[in-house]
Design an enzyme around this catalytic site. Structure first.
Site, short mmCIF file in Angstrom:
data_model
loop_
_atom_site.label_atom_id
_atom_site.label_comp_id
_atom_site.label_asym_id
_atom_site.label_seq_id
_atom_site.Cartn_x
_atom_site.Cartn_y
_atom_site.Cartn_z
N PRO A 1 0.84 -1.27 -0.32
CG PRO A 1 -1.18 -1.42 1.40
CD PRO A 1 0.61 -1.98 1.18
CB ALA B 1 0.47 2.39 4.02
N GLY C 1 7.12 0.95 2.89
CA GLY C 1 8.34 1.29 2.33
C GLY C 1 8.23 1.44 0.74
CB SER C 2 4.96 2.41 -1.15
OG SER C 2 4.42 3.41 -0.66
CB SER C 3 9.02 6.41 -1.16
OG SER C 3 7.66 6.86 -0.62
CB ALA C 4 11.99 2.11 0.12
CB ALA C 5 9.85 -1.14 -3.11
CG ASP D 1 11.65 3.67 5.07
OD1 ASP D 1 11.77 2.87 6.14
OD2 ASP D 1 11.01 4.20 4.72
C1 MEV Z 1 9.58 6.30 7.83
O1 MEV Z 1 9.75 4.48 6.47
C2 MEV Z 1 11.28 5.83 8.97
C3 MEV Z 1 11.14 7.48 9.18
O2 MEV Z 1 11.94 7.43 10.15
C4 MEV Z 1 12.22 8.15 7.76
C5 MEV Z 1 13.39 7.70 7.79
O3 MEV Z 1 14.52 7.05 8.58
O4 MEV Z 1 13.91 8.01 6.70
C6 MEV Z 1 10.17 8.32 9.78
#
Ligand code: MEV
Length: 310
Positions: free
Chosen positions: A80, A83, A86-90, A130
């Site tokens: 999702p 949410a 980690g969708s952006s990182a993936a 992430d």
């Molecule tokens: C976001 O998934 C995690 C945060 O700690 C941001 C980050 O570590 O870049 C909120």
């Protein structure tokens, strides 16, 4: 054509505090994003011309890799969006893998480093948690110092993260999503302001770092009761940092009778919570009754993978 996929992640302990260099623990999960790239007539994402506002991570990844030739990018995901999973990182890691994979074998460390730079540029502030989890898979432990299972070290300004693989027993989590999307950048900026102006917020960040160390130790020993208790303490501290939401508290409360513990996961402000449980069906039903969407995920060892090159 090149295709690659990367997993989503759950942060078990330490989100937000990790941006200040505190320890944190995350795991890759059984939900993935697949990215396909091929030369095109114009640069586009999912059939639309690339717009910075709509696909900031794709735009930044193409800029960072100094890619000039037009490229058609297609993404397909069961993670999702916005949410906390980690969708952006993936997407970022999957795209970087396609670009690298077109030239040869995947270099995970290079992908993780560049992925972090992309997230940092888009969000204004970030940790490598992430993007390293999406790249490497399995459990990832960020520490101030280098220890056993060291992977690589990443620095930004005065902050340093030593990234480690974290061998953990396979665990099942139920994810409850609120349906409320929240962008990570503004939440990270808000925590920074609090930490700079409120001594209580600085203390909360430090305690979250201790929780991450105690939590990884408990989970490694299979002590899920203690692991869950620490998740709940971590959740309450995230609330004091202002990144909670009533909808998350409601889901956390609904999961507790059937779980070892629960907390929000990721940036917060909406997004998702996770519950550690050996009754995934019961917790899923409880979360749905409390108004969330819910599904079970397991932890997986697989990180980014090249799926096809032709
Ligand atoms: C976001 O998934 C995690 C945060 O700690 C941001 C980050 O570590 O870049 C909120």
């Amino acid at each position: 054509m090149v295709a690659a996929s990367a997993p989503g992640k759950l942060i078990l302990y330490g989100e937000h505090a990790v941006v200040f260099g505190e320890p944190a623990l995350s795991v890759a999960i059984s939900k993935r994003t697949r990215v396909v790239t091929q030369p095109g007539e114009r640069t586009e994402v999912n059939g639309h011309p690339l717009q910075e506002g709509r696909y900031p991570y794709v735009a930044e990844a193409l800029r960072a890799t100094k890619r000039d030739e037009p490229l058609s990018v297609t993404t397909e995901s069961d993670i999702p969006m916005a949410a906390g999973m980690g969708s952006s990182a993936a997407v970022t890691v999957g795209l970087l893998a396609c670009l690298q994979g077109a030239r040869g074998r995947l270099q995970e460390e290079e992908i993780a480093r560049m992925g972090f730079e992309v997230e940092h540029a888009v969000q204004g502030r970030a940790s490598p948690i992430d993007t390293t989890t999406a790249t490497h898979g399995g459990g990832i432990l960020l520490l101030r110092h280098r220890e056993e299972n060291f992977l690589w070290r990443i620095e930004k300004g005065a902050t340093r993260w030593n990234l480690h693989g974290a061998p953990l027993p396979e665990m099942t989590f139920v994810v409850g999503t609120t349906g409320i999307e929240a962008a990570t950048g503004p939440l990270v900026a808000q925590v920074k302001r609090r930490v700079e102006t409120q001594p209580g917020a600085r203390k909360a960040v430090e305690r979250i770092g201790e929780i991450a160390l105690e939590g990884v130790d408990a989970l490694r020993r299979g002590n899920l009761e203690r692991g869950g208790e620490l998740m709940l303490e971590n959740h309450r501290l995230l609330n004091t940092l202002g990144v909670g939401h009533v909808a998350l508290d409601k889901l956390v409360a609904a999961s507790l009778p059937l779980s070892f513990g629960a907390k929000l996961t990721g940036a917060g402000g909406g997004g998702s919570m996770i519950a550690l449980t050996n009754d995934p069906l019961g917790v899923t039903q409880a979360l749905k009754r409390a108004g969330g969407s819910a599904f079970a995920v397991s932890t997986v060892p697989t990180g980014v993978q090249l799926e096809r090159r032709s």
